[in-house]
Motif scaffolding. Structure first.
Motif, mmCIF file in Angstrom:
data_model
loop_
_atom_site.group_PDB
_atom_site.id
_atom_site.type_symbol
_atom_site.label_atom_id
_atom_site.label_comp_id
_atom_site.label_asym_id
_atom_site.label_seq_id
_atom_site.Cartn_x
_atom_site.Cartn_y
_atom_site.Cartn_z
ATOM 1 N N SER A 19 55.122 -41.874 40.339
ATOM 2 C CA SER A 19 54.917 -40.469 40.047
ATOM 3 C C SER A 19 54.034 -39.851 41.123
ATOM 4 C CB SER A 19 54.247 -40.301 38.681
ATOM 5 O OG SER A 19 55.042 -40.860 37.665
ATOM 6 N N LYS A 20 54.092 -38.525 41.205
ATOM 7 C CA LYS A 20 53.255 -37.815 42.167
ATOM 8 C C LYS A 20 51.789 -37.997 41.792
ATOM 9 C CE LYS A 20 52.435 -33.165 44.006
ATOM 10 N NZ LYS A 20 52.825 -31.738 43.910
ATOM 11 N N PRO A 21 50.944 -38.363 42.735
ATOM 12 C CA PRO A 21 49.527 -38.562 42.408
ATOM 13 C C PRO A 21 48.868 -37.245 42.016
ATOM 14 C CG PRO A 21 49.866 -38.647 44.780
ATOM 15 C CD PRO A 21 51.227 -38.633 44.159
ATOM 16 N N LEU A 22 47.776 -37.357 41.271
ATOM 17 C CA LEU A 22 47.054 -36.168 40.820
ATOM 18 C C LEU A 22 46.049 -35.748 41.888
ATOM 19 C CD1 LEU A 22 46.389 -37.240 37.116
ATOM 20 C CD2 LEU A 22 48.348 -36.020 38.075
ATOM 21 N N ARG A 23 46.005 -34.454 42.178
ATOM 22 C CA ARG A 23 45.098 -33.930 43.193
ATOM 23 C C ARG A 23 44.426 -32.675 42.640
ATOM 24 N NH1 ARG A 23 46.032 -38.194 45.134
ATOM 25 N NH2 ARG A 23 47.020 -38.669 47.147
ATOM 26 N N ARG A 24 43.208 -32.426 43.098
ATOM 27 C CA ARG A 24 42.515 -31.205 42.720
ATOM 28 C C ARG A 24 43.219 -30.005 43.349
ATOM 29 N NH1 ARG A 24 37.634 -31.723 40.404
ATOM 30 N NH2 ARG A 24 37.020 -29.621 41.049
ATOM 31 N N ILE A 25 43.156 -28.872 42.664
ATOM 32 C CA ILE A 25 43.810 -27.661 43.133
ATOM 33 C C ILE A 25 42.827 -26.901 44.028
ATOM 34 C CG2 ILE A 25 45.032 -25.579 42.431
ATOM 35 C CD1 ILE A 25 46.221 -28.302 41.511
ATOM 36 N N PRO A 26 43.270 -26.438 45.212
ATOM 37 C CA PRO A 26 42.352 -25.688 46.097
ATOM 38 C C PRO A 26 41.820 -24.434 45.405
ATOM 39 C CG PRO A 26 44.350 -26.323 47.269
ATOM 40 C CD PRO A 26 44.593 -26.625 45.828
ATOM 41 N N ALA A 27 40.564 -24.141 45.662
ATOM 42 C CA ALA A 27 39.953 -22.929 45.108
ATOM 43 C C ALA A 27 40.568 -21.689 45.762
ATOM 44 C CB ALA A 27 38.450 -22.955 45.340
ATOM 45 N N VAL A 28 40.344 -20.547 45.155
ATOM 46 C CA VAL A 28 40.817 -19.287 45.738
ATOM 47 C C VAL A 28 40.210 -19.154 47.137
ATOM 48 C CG1 VAL A 28 40.781 -16.781 45.544
ATOM 49 C CG2 VAL A 28 41.092 -18.183 43.492
ATOM 50 N N PRO A 29 41.042 -18.955 48.159
ATOM 51 C CA PRO A 29 40.525 -18.936 49.543
ATOM 52 C C PRO A 29 39.574 -17.767 49.802
ATOM 53 C CG PRO A 29 42.913 -19.237 49.480
ATOM 54 C CD PRO A 29 42.495 -18.863 48.092
ATOM 55 N N ASP A 30 38.887 -17.867 50.910
ATOM 56 C CA ASP A 30 37.979 -16.808 51.369
ATOM 57 C C ASP A 30 38.761 -15.499 51.510
ATOM 58 O OD1 ASP A 30 36.286 -15.120 52.705
ATOM 59 O OD2 ASP A 30 35.667 -16.581 54.223
ATOM 60 N N PRO A 31 38.304 -14.421 50.892
ATOM 61 C CA PRO A 31 39.004 -13.133 50.998
ATOM 62 C C PRO A 31 39.229 -12.691 52.438
ATOM 63 C CG PRO A 31 37.300 -13.026 49.311
ATOM 64 C CD PRO A 31 37.128 -14.337 50.006
ATOM 65 N N GLU A 32 38.380 -13.134 53.345
ATOM 66 C CA GLU A 32 38.553 -12.746 54.748
ATOM 67 C C GLU A 32 39.864 -13.286 55.316
ATOM 68 O OE1 GLU A 32 38.044 -10.790 58.112
ATOM 69 O OE2 GLU A 32 36.728 -10.594 56.345
ATOM 70 N N LEU A 33 40.258 -14.501 54.871
ATOM 71 C CA LEU A 33 41.532 -15.068 55.321
ATOM 72 C C LEU A 33 42.706 -14.254 54.776
ATOM 73 C CD1 LEU A 33 40.865 -18.910 54.984
ATOM 74 C CD2 LEU A 33 41.230 -17.613 57.087
ATOM 75 N N HIS A 34 42.573 -13.813 53.526
ATOM 76 C CA HIS A 34 43.611 -12.946 52.955
ATOM 77 C C HIS A 34 43.779 -11.685 53.801
ATOM 78 C CE1 HIS A 34 43.150 -14.773 48.649
ATOM 79 N NE2 HIS A 34 43.935 -15.483 49.428
ATOM 80 N N LYS A 35 42.677 -11.123 54.221
ATOM 81 C CA LYS A 35 42.727 -9.902 55.026
ATOM 82 C C LYS A 35 43.424 -10.148 56.363
ATOM 83 C CE LYS A 35 38.523 -7.816 53.079
ATOM 84 N NZ LYS A 35 37.135 -7.375 53.373
ATOM 85 N N GLN A 36 43.169 -11.322 56.950
ATOM 86 C CA GLN A 36 43.802 -11.633 58.232
ATOM 87 C C GLN A 36 45.317 -11.789 58.078
ATOM 88 O OE1 GLN A 36 41.876 -14.875 60.346
ATOM 89 N NE2 GLN A 36 39.842 -14.241 59.592
ATOM 90 N N VAL A 37 45.737 -12.450 57.009
ATOM 91 C CA VAL A 37 47.175 -12.599 56.746
ATOM 92 C C VAL A 37 47.800 -11.230 56.509
ATOM 93 C CG1 VAL A 37 48.884 -13.497 55.119
ATOM 94 C CG2 VAL A 37 46.984 -14.949 55.858
ATOM 95 N N ARG A 38 47.094 -10.431 55.725
ATOM 96 C CA ARG A 38 47.594 -9.087 55.415
ATOM 97 C C ARG A 38 47.761 -8.260 56.688
ATOM 98 N NH1 ARG A 38 45.024 -5.900 50.342
ATOM 99 N NH2 ARG A 38 46.514 -4.155 50.198
ATOM 100 N N ALA A 39 46.784 -8.320 57.573
ATOM 101 C CA ALA A 39 46.841 -7.551 58.816
ATOM 102 C C ALA A 39 47.976 -8.039 59.710
ATOM 103 C CB ALA A 39 45.504 -7.655 59.551
ATOM 104 N N ALA A 40 48.181 -9.359 59.758
ATOM 105 C CA ALA A 40 49.253 -9.909 60.597
ATOM 106 C C ALA A 40 50.631 -9.480 60.086
ATOM 107 C CB ALA A 40 49.151 -11.433 60.640
ATOM 108 N N LEU A 41 50.775 -9.450 58.783
ATOM 109 C CA LEU A 41 52.052 -9.025 58.198
ATOM 110 C C LEU A 41 52.295 -7.535 58.449
ATOM 111 C CD1 LEU A 41 51.854 -10.989 54.828
ATOM 112 C CD2 LEU A 41 53.474 -11.414 56.687
ATOM 113 N N LYS A 42 51.231 -6.741 58.331
ATOM 114 C CA LYS A 42 51.372 -5.303 58.604
ATOM 115 C C LYS A 42 51.750 -5.079 60.070
ATOM 116 C CE LYS A 42 48.290 -2.461 56.974
ATOM 117 N NZ LYS A 42 46.969 -1.894 56.661
ATOM 118 N N LYS A 43 51.259 -5.925 60.946
ATOM 119 C CA LYS A 43 51.584 -5.809 62.363
ATOM 120 C C LYS A 43 53.075 -6.031 62.607
ATOM 121 C CE LYS A 43 49.922 -7.350 66.898
ATOM 122 N NZ LYS A 43 48.986 -8.244 67.602
ATOM 123 N N ARG A 44 53.715 -6.822 61.719
ATOM 124 C CA ARG A 44 55.158 -7.051 61.812
ATOM 125 C C ARG A 44 55.961 -5.857 61.295
ATOM 126 N NH1 ARG A 44 57.389 -11.781 63.026
ATOM 127 N NH2 ARG A 44 59.323 -10.971 62.130
ATOM 128 N N GLY A 45 55.271 -4.886 60.686
ATOM 129 C CA GLY A 45 55.964 -3.709 60.180
ATOM 130 C C GLY A 45 56.041 -3.628 58.674
#
Length: 675
Positions: A19-45
């Motif tokens: 069976s698939k081993p059990l692993r801890r779930i990553p915490a909610v990432p740093d909001p700053e990283l979300h902003k960077q992803v958001r900005a990169a996507l907006k740059k694509r249009g």
């Protein structure tokens, strides 16, 4: 010491190491990283709200960020999908509320079924860079729809191996989709799965999240999401032998790998949009190779796409007419839009739409079908879209009127009998639905019969409408293979072929339509069109036995006794038809003969067929001379009996005038079609 074979599971207590081993779930990432992803996507249009919705699904936005500028490419017929991949929180993915796997379970307003589920079919259209758009009634309706999708999908399909043991092994893919509400509520953008909905539905069940959680709680609030993650990680912190199987499943299903579609690059600009490319990708996995969907689900989904294409091309003249053909409105609502609302009208329109060879209509219907019938990922090899490919889609559209109402195998029998009762080669017949009444159609069909017309459009229309009623009423069935007098191995199509070749048959086809429109079971009628009654004074029904044994017997209908003159004229009529058929066959065989060529592309008949061509030429000249004699004598006889050429010309002009009036009787769909 015994050896362990490769691949054998190692069992510790109740837990399997395969069976698939059990692993801890990553915490909610740093909001700053979300902003960077958001900005990169907006740059694509991308629109800001779309980029924002996408940015929050990832467990590690930093790993996704480099891909946005250089996305992966996935080939579909006619285009490349642009994709970024990474690990996501499963509870931030929305199962496709309009999962085409469940299309055969959708019940439509036309059926007016009590207790129908909240399901519907809503087309998702391209709305922007990496974005689709759909329209639903309200937020509450969307929640109900997603709930229905999760339960219906889970009940119909169980992944193997078990997701509780393995989590999701094959990454789903999806796309940002903005949902607009008829209620006026503010629109929302979600990441909706388009392939892998079954896996996501099972994961949501194991994780224990509701449709409302997935739609309006966890994607919108970082603190709520962190509480959700902490609850799962608390389970991981327990002693291994204390973690229950249901808790293990919850942990394994909380995170999954995911492919997000962020754009499309068509081979030729303007040919394939994001919505079409995604449908083609889904079709590659399901309609062509695996074919796990039922035929009914496949045909329902493709029919919906064909209606959208026909409406876009202007073949269907209004949204209301498209809704009527799709079964999304009732007959009463159709009448309010001034749409001919008898069910045989709807059936005739659907059958014509999916069988006609008129280029404008055929091309509009063909496009969505051809897109999913492509055999090769390069798009180079395509299966031909024929009437055999298209007709099942029309039948499925018609069958929507009985979804949730028909009992047992009635719907399956209806689909089968309607298909078998329709004329063969409808695509070669010049007919279309008109606004003529059954009586007007009957009179026109009778005239075509009496004048030995080559083309019989009124007859075809009368037959198509009556075939629909007979199939729906269960009044026609397939061949009987009984031995002896009771046996009748003719197909339903052969029986109706016989009906349209007799005045009594045409009269009963008219009656079938009229009675159905009046809410009556089809009744037998006499030569005056009056209902026949039994000894108790009850109307006598038209059923399969009556059609086969009385109205169109397999040995042929002897008809009423004819005098000598009438017998000769009847033989003359059949001889004319046989001669015309022989000429058509001769023409076809000569074309085949001319098509046989040597390696230099020279027809063999031209190189080696001198004797054969001479024999054919002499015989044809002999026949032409004899036909010329007939024509001259017919002209002389016409002059002798007072039937002048002038009168003939007047009659031809009258026929031409009546044919010019024909378009006024057409259905609303296709009225704007160019000549």
């Amino acid at each position: 010491m015994s050896s362990i074979k490769t691949g054998d599971p190692i069992v510790i207590g109740e837990r399997t190491e395969m069976s698939k081993p059990l692993r801890r779930i990553p915490a909610v990432p740093d909001p700053e990283l979300h902003k960077q992803v958001r900005a990169a996507l907006k740059k694509r249009g991308m629109d800001d709200r779309v980029a924002g919705a996408i940015s929050t699904i990832w467990t590690d936005p930093g790993a996704v960020l480099p891909q946005i500028a250089n996305p992966q490419r996935r080939r579909v017929p006619g285009a490349y999908l642009l994709v970024i991949t990474g690990s996501v929180y499963t509870s931030r993915l929305v199962p496709d509320p309009f999962n085409p796997r469940n299309a055969d379970q959708v019940e439509f307003a036309l059926a007016q079924a009590n207790g129908a589920p909240p399901a519907t079919l809503v087309p998702a259209i391209a709305a922007g860079e990496g974005e689709l758009s759909v329209q639903v009634e309200s937020r509450a309706a969307l929640i109900e729809q997603v709930d229905w999708t999760v339960e219906t999908t889970r009940n119909r399909n169980k992944p193997v191996p078990d997701i509780a043991e393995q989590g999701i092994m094959d990454p789903p893919f999806g796309v940002a989709t903005t949902v607009h509400y008829d209620s006026g509520e503010k629109s929302n953008t979600f990441v909706i799965t388009r392939e892998g909905t079954t896996r996501v539905c099972h994961c949501h069940h194991h994780v224990g999240v509701s449709a409302e959680d997935v739609l309006f709680t966890l994607p919108r609030n970082a603190s709520s999401m962190q509480v959700h993650i902490d609850e799962i990680n608390d389970l991981v912190s327990k002693a291994a032998d204390e973690i229950l199987p249901v808790e293990q499943a919850k942990i394994r299903c909380a995170v999954t790998d995911f492919e997000l579609i962020i754009g499309v690059v068509p081979d030729y600009p303007g040919t394939v949009d994001l919505s079409q490319a995604i449908k083609a990708r889904v079709a590659q996995d399901h309609l062509n190779t695996k074919e796990p969907w039922s035929d009914e689900a496949k045909h329902t989904t493709l029919a919906e796409e064909c209606l959208i294409s026909a409406r876009t091309a202007g073949v269907i003249s209004s949204d209301a007419e498209a809704d009527w053909l799709a079964g999304r409105i009732t007959a009463k609502e159709a009448a309010e839009h001034r749409i001919p609302a008898f069910k045989d009208d709807r059936a005739a329109q659907a059958i014509h739409l999916f069988t006609t060879s008129e280029p404008r209509i055929h091309n509009a219907v063909r496009q969505p079908i051809a897109l999913v019938l492509t055999n090769e990922p390069t798009g180079r090899s395509k299966r031909k879209v024929t009437t055999k490919t298209k007709l099942p889609l029309a039948v499925e559209l018609i069958a929507r009127e009985s979804r949730g109402v028909a009992q047992g195998g009635e719907l399956t029998r209806f689909r089968k009998m309607l298909t078998e009762a329709l004329p063969e080669d409808l695509q070669k017949t010049a007919w279309r639905p008109t606004k003529r009444s059954p009586e007007q159609l009957y009179l026109a069909a009778l005239k075509e019969y009496e004048e030995i017309k080559d083309e019989r459009p009124a007859t075809v229309e009368l037959r198509v409408r009556a075939a629909y009623v007979l199939a729906r009423r269960g009044a026609i069935s397939g061949p009987r293979h009984d031995v002896g007098p009771g046996g009748d191995r003719r197909s339903a199509r052969a029986v109706l072929d016989a009906l349209v070749d007799s005045p009594a048959g045409l009269r009963h086809l008219r009656q079938i339509i009229e009675d159905d429109r009046a809410g009556l079971a089809p009744r037998q009628v006499d030569e005056n069109g009056e209902p026949r009654r039994d000894g108790e004074g009850k109307d006598m029904p038209i059923d399969n036995d009556y059609l086969r044994a009385k109205l169109a017997p397999k040995e042929g209908n002897p008809g009423p006794a004819l005098d000598a003159e009438s017998k000769v004229r009847e033989h003359y009529r059949h001889a004319v038809l046989a001669t015309k058929e022989a000429l058509r066959n001769l023409e076809a065989q000569m074309q085949n003969l001319a098509g046989l060529k040597d390696e230099n592309e020279v027809p063999l008949i031209e190189r080696e067929g001198r004797a054969h061509a001479r024999l054919l030429k002499d015989k044809l000249q002999e026949l032409a001379a004899e036909a010329g004699d007939w024509w001259e004598r017919a002209v002389d006889h016409g002059a002798y009996s007072g039937v002048t050429a002038e009168a003939d010309e007047e009659a031809e002009a009258e026929d031409a005038d009546s044919s010019k009036e024909e378009p006024e009787e057409k259905s609303t769909y296709g009225e704007e079609e160019a000549a």
